[in-house]
Every structure is written in C-alpha cells, then in structure tokens.
Design a protein around this motif. Structure first.
Motif, PDB file in Angstrom:
ATOM      1  N   VAL A   1       0.969  -1.179  -0.002  1.00 26.43           N
ATOM      2  CA  VAL A   1      -0.026   0.001  -0.030  1.00 26.43           C
ATOM      3  C   VAL A   1       0.947   1.110  -0.091  1.00 26.43           C
ATOM      4  O   VAL A   1       1.775   1.110   0.547  1.00 26.43           O
ATOM      5  CB  VAL A   1      -1.139   0.002   1.222  1.00 26.43           C
ATOM      6  N   ASN A   2       0.706   2.120  -0.721  1.00 25.99           N
ATOM      7  CA  ASN A   2       1.537   3.346  -0.887  1.00 25.99           C
ATOM      8  C   ASN A   2       0.645   4.730  -0.567  1.00 25.99           C
ATOM      9  O   ASN A   2      -0.330   5.383  -1.204  1.00 25.99           O
ATOM     10  CB  ASN A   2       1.820   3.685  -2.447  1.00 25.99           C
ATOM     11  N   GLY A   3       0.640   4.734   0.810  1.00 27.17           N
ATOM     12  CA  GLY A   3      -0.004   6.017   1.380  1.00 27.17           C
ATOM     13  C   GLY A   3       0.708   7.303   1.367  1.00 27.17           C
ATOM     14  O   GLY A   3       1.744   7.543   0.723  1.00 27.17           O
ATOM     15  N   ALA A   4      -0.094   8.385   1.914  1.00 21.83           N
ATOM     16  CA  ALA A   4       0.654   9.684   1.883  1.00 21.83           C
ATOM     17  C   ALA A   4       1.079   9.845   3.178  1.00 21.83           C
ATOM     18  O   ALA A   4       0.833   9.309   4.249  1.00 21.83           O
ATOM     19  CB  ALA A   4      -0.780  10.509   1.349  1.00 21.83           C
ATOM     20  N   HIS A   5       2.268  10.951   3.252  1.00 17.70           N
ATOM     21  CA  HIS A   5       2.587  11.429   4.618  1.00 17.70           C
ATOM     22  C   HIS A   5       2.008  12.900   4.557  1.00 17.70           C
ATOM     23  O   HIS A   5       1.996  13.656   3.788  1.00 17.70           O
ATOM     24  CB  HIS A   5       4.180  11.436   4.294  1.00 17.70           C
ATOM     25  N   ARG A   6       1.722  13.014   5.684  1.00 24.39           N
ATOM     26  CA  ARG A   6       1.096  14.360   6.237  1.00 24.39           C
ATOM     27  C   ARG A   6       2.207  15.300   6.861  1.00 24.39           C
ATOM     28  O   ARG A   6       2.727  14.792   7.814  1.00 24.39           O
ATOM     29  CB  ARG A   6      -0.060  14.066   7.034  1.00 24.39           C
ATOM     30  N   SER A   7       2.464  16.241   6.155  1.00 27.15           N
ATOM     31  CA  SER A   7       3.715  17.269   6.644  1.00 27.15           C
ATOM     32  C   SER A   7       3.273  18.556   6.053  1.00 27.15           C
ATOM     33  O   SER A   7       2.537  18.966   5.233  1.00 27.15           O
ATOM     34  CB  SER A   7       4.888  16.776   6.189  1.00 27.15           C
ATOM     35  N   THR A   8       4.321  19.473   7.002  1.00 26.48           N
ATOM     36  CA  THR A   8       3.877  20.894   6.496  1.00 26.48           C
ATOM     37  C   THR A   8       5.229  21.494   5.904  1.00 26.48           C
ATOM     38  O   THR A   8       6.237  21.305   6.197  1.00 26.48           O
ATOM     39  CB  THR A   8       3.779  21.624   8.003  1.00 26.48           C
ATOM     40  N   PRO A   9       4.806  21.957   4.773  1.00 27.29           N
ATOM     41  CA  PRO A   9       6.132  22.540   3.841  1.00 27.29           C
ATOM     42  C   PRO A   9       6.915  23.706   4.652  1.00 27.29           C
ATOM     43  O   PRO A   9       6.223  24.465   5.374  1.00 27.29           O
ATOM     44  CB  PRO A   9       5.430  23.048   2.513  1.00 27.29           C
ATOM     45  N   ALA A  10       8.121  23.930   4.225  1.00 29.20           N
ATOM     46  CA  ALA A  10       8.856  25.013   5.118  1.00 29.20           C
ATOM     47  C   ALA A  10       8.447  26.261   4.747  1.00 29.20           C
ATOM     48  O   ALA A  10       7.920  26.593   3.440  1.00 29.20           O
ATOM     49  CB  ALA A  10      10.111  24.857   4.649  1.00 29.20           C
ATOM     50  N   GLY A  11       8.019  27.086   5.639  1.00 29.45           N
ATOM     51  CA  GLY A  11       7.627  28.334   5.441  1.00 29.45           C
ATOM     52  C   GLY A  11       6.009  28.402   5.520  1.00 29.45           C
ATOM     53  O   GLY A  11       5.451  29.412   5.013  1.00 29.45           O
ATOM     54  N   ASP A  12       5.384  27.233   5.597  1.00 27.05           N
ATOM     55  CA  ASP A  12       3.860  27.322   5.402  1.00 27.05           C
ATOM     56  C   ASP A  12       3.157  26.880   6.867  1.00 27.05           C
ATOM     57  O   ASP A  12       4.072  26.381   7.600  1.00 27.05           O
ATOM     58  CB  ASP A  12       3.553  26.321   4.280  1.00 27.05           C
ATOM     59  N   SER A  13       1.835  26.786   6.893  1.00 26.67           N
ATOM     60  CA  SER A  13       1.136  26.553   8.071  1.00 26.67           C
ATOM     61  C   SER A  13       0.232  25.507   7.790  1.00 26.67           C
ATOM     62  O   SER A  13      -0.287  25.104   8.780  1.00 26.67           O
ATOM     63  CB  SER A  13       0.491  27.768   8.734  1.00 26.67           C
ATOM     64  N   VAL A  14      -0.018  25.107   6.543  1.00 29.61           N
ATOM     65  CA  VAL A  14      -1.023  24.040   6.305  1.00 29.61           C
ATOM     66  C   VAL A  14      -0.234  22.669   5.808  1.00 29.61           C
ATOM     67  O   VAL A  14       0.480  22.691   5.185  1.00 29.61           O
ATOM     68  CB  VAL A  14      -1.907  24.711   5.143  1.00 29.61           C
TER      69      VAL A  14
ATOM     70  N   GLN B   1       0.241  19.231   4.260  1.00 29.28           N
ATOM     71  CA  GLN B   1      -0.193  18.789   2.866  1.00 29.28           C
ATOM     72  C   GLN B   1       0.158  17.166   2.650  1.00 29.28           C
ATOM     73  O   GLN B   1       0.968  16.734   3.590  1.00 29.28           O
ATOM     74  CB  GLN B   1       0.629  19.415   1.553  1.00 29.28           C
ATOM     75  N   ASP B   2      -0.577  16.501   1.706  1.00 33.66           N
ATOM     76  CA  ASP B   2      -0.088  15.130   1.524  1.00 33.66           C
ATOM     77  C   ASP B   2       1.266  15.253   0.573  1.00 33.66           C
ATOM     78  O   ASP B   2       1.308  15.590  -0.485  1.00 33.66           O
ATOM     79  CB  ASP B   2      -1.261  14.313   0.760  1.00 33.66           C
ATOM     80  N   TYR B   3       2.235  14.332   1.098  1.00 36.12           N
ATOM     81  CA  TYR B   3       3.410  13.935   0.434  1.00 36.12           C
ATOM     82  C   TYR B   3       3.349  12.559  -0.232  1.00 36.12           C
ATOM     83  O   TYR B   3       3.101  11.572   0.654  1.00 36.12           O
ATOM     84  CB  TYR B   3       4.562  14.233   1.198  1.00 36.12           C
ATOM     85  N   VAL B   4       3.568  12.431  -1.557  1.00 35.77           N
ATOM     86  CA  VAL B   4       3.286  10.975  -2.036  1.00 35.77           C
ATOM     87  C   VAL B   4       4.482  10.873  -2.977  1.00 35.77           C
ATOM     88  O   VAL B   4       5.173  11.803  -3.702  1.00 35.77           O
ATOM     89  CB  VAL B   4       2.074  10.882  -3.089  1.00 35.77           C
TER      90      VAL B   4
ATOM     91  N   ALA C   1      12.023   9.868  -1.957  1.00 37.82           N
ATOM     92  CA  ALA C   1      11.769  11.337  -2.169  1.00 37.82           C
ATOM     93  C   ALA C   1      10.079  11.372  -2.615  1.00 37.82           C
ATOM     94  O   ALA C   1       9.530  10.589  -3.254  1.00 37.82           O
ATOM     95  CB  ALA C   1      12.317  11.875  -3.393  1.00 37.82           C
ATOM     96  N   THR C   2       9.405  12.287  -1.667  1.00 45.34           N
ATOM     97  CA  THR C   2       8.023  12.626  -2.193  1.00 45.34           C
ATOM     98  C   THR C   2       7.922  14.025  -2.286  1.00 45.34           C
ATOM     99  O   THR C   2       8.605  14.901  -2.231  1.00 45.34           O
ATOM    100  CB  THR C   2       7.152  12.073  -0.868  1.00 45.34           C
ATOM    101  N   VAL C   3       6.718  14.108  -2.873  1.00 42.30           N
ATOM    102  CA  VAL C   3       6.369  15.429  -3.634  1.00 42.30           C
ATOM    103  C   VAL C   3       5.049  15.791  -2.905  1.00 42.30           C
ATOM    104  O   VAL C   3       4.009  15.049  -2.841  1.00 42.30           O
ATOM    105  CB  VAL C   3       6.201  15.477  -5.266  1.00 42.30           C
ATOM    106  N   SER C   4       5.019  17.240  -2.577  1.00 44.21           N
ATOM    107  CA  SER C   4       3.591  17.603  -1.898  1.00 44.21           C
ATOM    108  C   SER C   4       2.568  17.675  -2.975  1.00 44.21           C
ATOM    109  O   SER C   4       2.754  17.644  -4.159  1.00 44.21           O
ATOM    110  CB  SER C   4       3.883  19.155  -1.081  1.00 44.21           C
ATOM    111  N   GLU C   5       1.250  17.829  -2.437  1.00 39.95           N
ATOM    112  CA  GLU C   5       0.153  17.685  -3.248  1.00 39.95           C
ATOM    113  C   GLU C   5      -0.001  18.829  -4.255  1.00 39.95           C
ATOM    114  O   GLU C   5      -0.435  18.718  -5.528  1.00 39.95           O
ATOM    115  CB  GLU C   5      -0.852  17.468  -2.628  1.00 39.95           C
TER     116      GLU C   5
END
Length: 288
Positions: free
Chosen positions: A62-75, A77-80, A128-132
């Motif tokens: 199963v390839n799930g997402a990682h919930r994390s906050t981008p640098a300099g942001d407060s919201v 996002q899903d990283y996949v 490596a993952t990329v934000s949504e």
C-alpha cells in the motif's frame, strides 16, 4: 464475524466431545487404554490462488501519503512518492507441528502451522516525495516489506485401510483460525474511514488480522512400527477479516478490506509421525 462463528463452532465441538468421552468411557463408549498419542512434523509447498496473491501484494505494498507541513507554510499537505519493491510470488513454504490422538482407525489432532517470513528488501534507506501542490519535496524512511501467517486447525481423520496396516490412506478435515501479518514500506499517515479528517501514522511494526479456516487433506502414509512417513495434499479455505492499522481500517485505491478477503491455498507436502504406544500395548508387553 465469520471468525467468531467458526471459533464458537469449534468450542462447541470440543465441549461436546469431551463431555461425551468423560461421561461414557466407563460404559463402553470407548476403550481408553487403546488410545495412542502421536506427534508429527511436516513441511509443504503452498500455492496461492490469484485472489490471495493479489490481496497480499495490494496490502503489503500500500502506497499511502505522508502528512507534513512545507517549509515556510502553516498548512499540512499530503506528500506522495513512488515505491520500487519486488512483488511477492504466488507460493510459500508451510511448516507444521501436529499433536493428537489415535483410537483404532479414528484420529484427531491440532495442526499448528506457520511459515518463514517473506521479505521484499527496501531499495534505499529513504525515498523522495512531492507535496500535493507540487511546491515542495521531502524524504521519508523506507522499511523492508514483510508478511507471514500462522494459525491452527482442529483436524479429524480416518484410516481407510485399518488401524495398523503398513500402507494407509487418511482423509481428514478440520476447522480453525489463521492470522496474517504485514510490515509496511514506510510511516504513512492513514486517514480514518469512520472519522474523515483524522489520521494515524503507521509504525515500524507488524499489523495483523484474523481469519476463520477450513482445511481438507488426504495423506498416503507408510507405517513402520511407531514411525509413519506420509505424503499429503489438500486445500485450505481462508477468509480474512478487515485489516485495522492504528485503530483505522486500511483502504487502498483498489479495495476496501472486509471479511471476504480470500486467503485460499492448495498444498502438497511430507510428514514424519511418531506414534506412542497405548496402555493396552504396554500391558501386553508386561505379560511377556
């Protein structure tokens, strides 16, 4: 639910058999000094049906997402990212330890089964993952993906050619339970199906689900005194319950996991049995 029904049925059978044997042994229900215990060890080749192999590979990878906050942001996002693992084959080796009793041609035993852990090695320590929204990248740890099963069946068999013949055919059937265990690729954040917006992070550990089982087999056995050497084959019917991870049901893009997940296998194997002497046999020896 299916597992609970199978367990209750097995328990009822055990209680009924034990009560009848205890209550009637003195009245000729059976000659208890003719009962012989036995133990055996065995190994078999287990072929997975296509539904079972699909279930294992879809679940384990199963390839799930990682919930994390981008640098300099407060919201958050899903990283996949993309997982590059070798898929599991459609077979495995089953190992067995049996403990039971024989009364004339009738046999009953508990078959404790397990298997070596199947492992798909991680391609790297991280990936490596990329934000949504595509604006940020992050790396997350990777683990070896693993799975294995174990369980037990209460079996009932009958020696077709007599109690002590050198060559015998022994058909048998039984019911039991099975557990399947998965270790996932990374610390994904799984959203609760029952409580949308609530997430739980998968840990570096195994997650399990239980199944009811029905086992049927036919053994061709050669007996030389107390030693039995048998070749056997058969079919094991398994239906897995839904898989829960960190209190949440696991869902993928392919399948919602429920109580109808197929875990059926066919098998062929070899078994070595040691049959103990009965009290009656020991008494006959004492008379000599």
């Amino acid at each position: 639910m299916k597992t609970k029904i199978a367990f209750l049925a097995a328990l009822a059978c055990v209680l009924t058999f034990a009560t009848s044997a205890s209550a009637e042994s003195d009245n000729g229900f059976y000659e208890k000094d003719h009962v012989r215990g036995f133990i055996s060890i065995g190994g078999d080749y287990r072929g997975m049906f296509s539904e079972f192999q699909k279930y294992v590979n879809q679940t384990a990878f199963v390839n799930g997402a990682h919930r994390s906050t981008p640098a300099g942001d407060s919201v958050e996002q899903d990283y996949v990212g993309t997982l590059k693992y070798s898929k599991f084959e459609d077979y495995f080796i089953g190992l067995h330890v049996n403990m039971g009793a024989q009364y004339k041609q009738f046999l009953t035993w508990f078959d404790i089964n397990f298997m070596p852990t199947q492992t798909s090695k991680r391609p790297s320590a991280t990936y490596a993952t990329v934000s949504e929204d595509g604006s940020d990248t992050q790396k997350f740890p990777l683990y070896d993906v693993r799975w294995f099963t174990y369980g037990a069946d209460w079996m009932f068999g009958w020696k077709l050619f007599g109690e002590n013949t050198i060559i015998n055919l022994i058909p048998a059937v039984g019911i039991g339970f099975n557990l399947i265990n998965f270790h996932f690729a990374s610390s994904f954040d799984i959203e609760s199906i029952d409580k949308p917006g609530t997430y739980a992070t998968l840990r570096d550990r195994y997650y399990s689900t239980m199944a009811s089982s029905v086992n049927a087999e036919l053994e061709l056995r050669l007996e030389f005194g107390p030693i039995g050497i048998g070749a056997y084959g058969g079919y094991r019917y398994v239906r897995y319950n839904e898989l829960n991870v960190e209190g949440n049901r696991l869902e993928t893009a392919y399948n919602m996991y429920d109580t109808d997940n197929v875990g059926d296998t066919w098998f062929i194997g070899l078994r070595l049995t040691w049959i103990f002497r009965s009290d009656w046999q020991k008494k006959q020896d004492d008379k000599l």
